[in-house]
Design a protein around this motif. Structure first.
Motif, PDB file in Angstrom:
ATOM      1  N   PRO A   1       0.790  -1.051  -0.114  1.00 29.47           N
ATOM      2  CA  PRO A   1      -0.009  -0.200   0.158  1.00 29.47           C
ATOM      3  C   PRO A   1       0.778   1.336  -0.036  1.00 29.47           C
ATOM      4  CG  PRO A   1      -0.145  -1.137   2.080  1.00 29.47           C
ATOM      5  CD  PRO A   1       0.710  -2.161   1.376  1.00 29.47           C
ATOM      6  N   ALA A   2       0.401   2.194  -0.665  1.00 32.89           N
ATOM      7  CA  ALA A   2       1.242   3.524  -0.847  1.00 32.89           C
ATOM      8  C   ALA A   2       1.386   4.231   0.532  1.00 32.89           C
ATOM      9  CB  ALA A   2       0.349   4.504  -1.548  1.00 32.89           C
TER      10      ALA A   2
ATOM     11  N   ALA B   1       1.809   2.724   3.303  1.00 33.18           N
ATOM     12  CA  ALA B   1       2.592   1.787   4.387  1.00 33.18           C
ATOM     13  C   ALA B   1       3.514   2.708   5.270  1.00 33.18           C
ATOM     14  CB  ALA B   1       3.550   0.719   3.413  1.00 33.18           C
ATOM     15  N   ALA B   2       3.544   2.051   6.554  1.00 35.70           N
ATOM     16  CA  ALA B   2       4.376   2.655   7.566  1.00 35.70           C
ATOM     17  C   ALA B   2       5.986   2.509   7.187  1.00 35.70           C
ATOM     18  CB  ALA B   2       4.219   2.151   8.785  1.00 35.70           C
ATOM     19  N   VAL B   3       6.178   1.618   6.388  1.00 34.07           N
ATOM     20  CA  VAL B   3       7.492   1.257   6.200  1.00 34.07           C
ATOM     21  C   VAL B   3       7.834   1.189   4.674  1.00 34.07           C
ATOM     22  CG1 VAL B   3       9.615  -0.075   6.402  1.00 34.07           C
ATOM     23  CG2 VAL B   3       8.224   0.098   8.324  1.00 34.07           C
ATOM     24  N   THR B   4       8.807   1.963   4.130  1.00 33.34           N
ATOM     25  CA  THR B   4       9.032   1.860   2.532  1.00 33.34           C
ATOM     26  C   THR B   4      10.415   1.106   2.462  1.00 33.34           C
ATOM     27  OG1 THR B   4       7.705   3.572   2.230  1.00 33.34           O
ATOM     28  CG2 THR B   4       9.307   3.154   0.396  1.00 33.34           C
TER      29      THR B   4
END
Lengths: 133, 54
Positions: free
Chosen positions: B40-41, B43-46
């Protein structure tokens, strides 16, 4: 990791084909050509499994196996349709002094080289905790 | 210990602590652009991975 942290992480792939490896560049082209046909993950996994057998005819065979439009795929390879995107990723890598693969940026934290799953998992958990504060 | 020496030690200690903190906090801003992604765009972590298939 995608399973364990399902809704909490997003993974983005940048192409960094080594110039001294014969098929690295065309393999990156194959991944992006597959993306255009909604088959990125299938091709991505195929490339990782089949490496280093990544010559043009092998790639076309893999495209067939995962149900791609092979004529379109071959045309994309031969016309180097995705060269601008690959070269852009390479320039970006140079701009940030990146010389090794894989290199990860986890919420911007740089991690160079193959690392054990637990190591990467630890950083992801730290980042999740930091975001929740 | 003479005052000058003490001051020097304090300055060195502060410098070392500042360097450590700088390293710990160093984060790179890497543009995502139109690269392939999963998740998901919001998201807490990329995680951005540079990879070579060969």
């Amino acid at each position: 990791m995608l399973i364990e942290f399902k809704d909490s992480i997003r993974i983005i792939f940048k192409q960094y084909p080594y110039k001294y490896r014969d098929h690295a560049y065309i393999a990156s082209q194959a991944a992006l050509a597959a993306r255009d046909q909604g088959k990125f993950w299938e091709m991505h996994n195929m490339l990782l499994q089949k490496s280093p057998r990544l010559d043009r005819s092998s790639l076309i065979q893999y495209a067939k196996e995962i149900g791609m439009d092979v004529d379109r795929f071959a045309k994309d390879l031969d016309t180097k349709k995705h060269k601008p995107q690959i070269d852009r990723d390479l320039k970006l890598a140079m701009d940030i002094d990146l010389y090794n693969t894989p290199t990860f940026f986890i919420n911007g934290r740089k991690v160079v080289g193959n690392r054990p799953y637990e190591y990467l998992r630890g950083i992801v958990k730290e980042e999740l905790a930091r975001v929740k504060k | 210990m003479k005052l000058t020496a003490r001051c020097t030690l304090v300055v060195i200690a502060i410098f070392c602590m500042a360097s450590y903190a700088h390293c710990e906090e160093q984060r790179y801003s890497v543009p995502i652009e139109d690269s392939p992604f999963y998740g998901p765009a919001n998201a807490a972590v990329t995680i951005i991975e540079f990879l070579d298939y060969q």
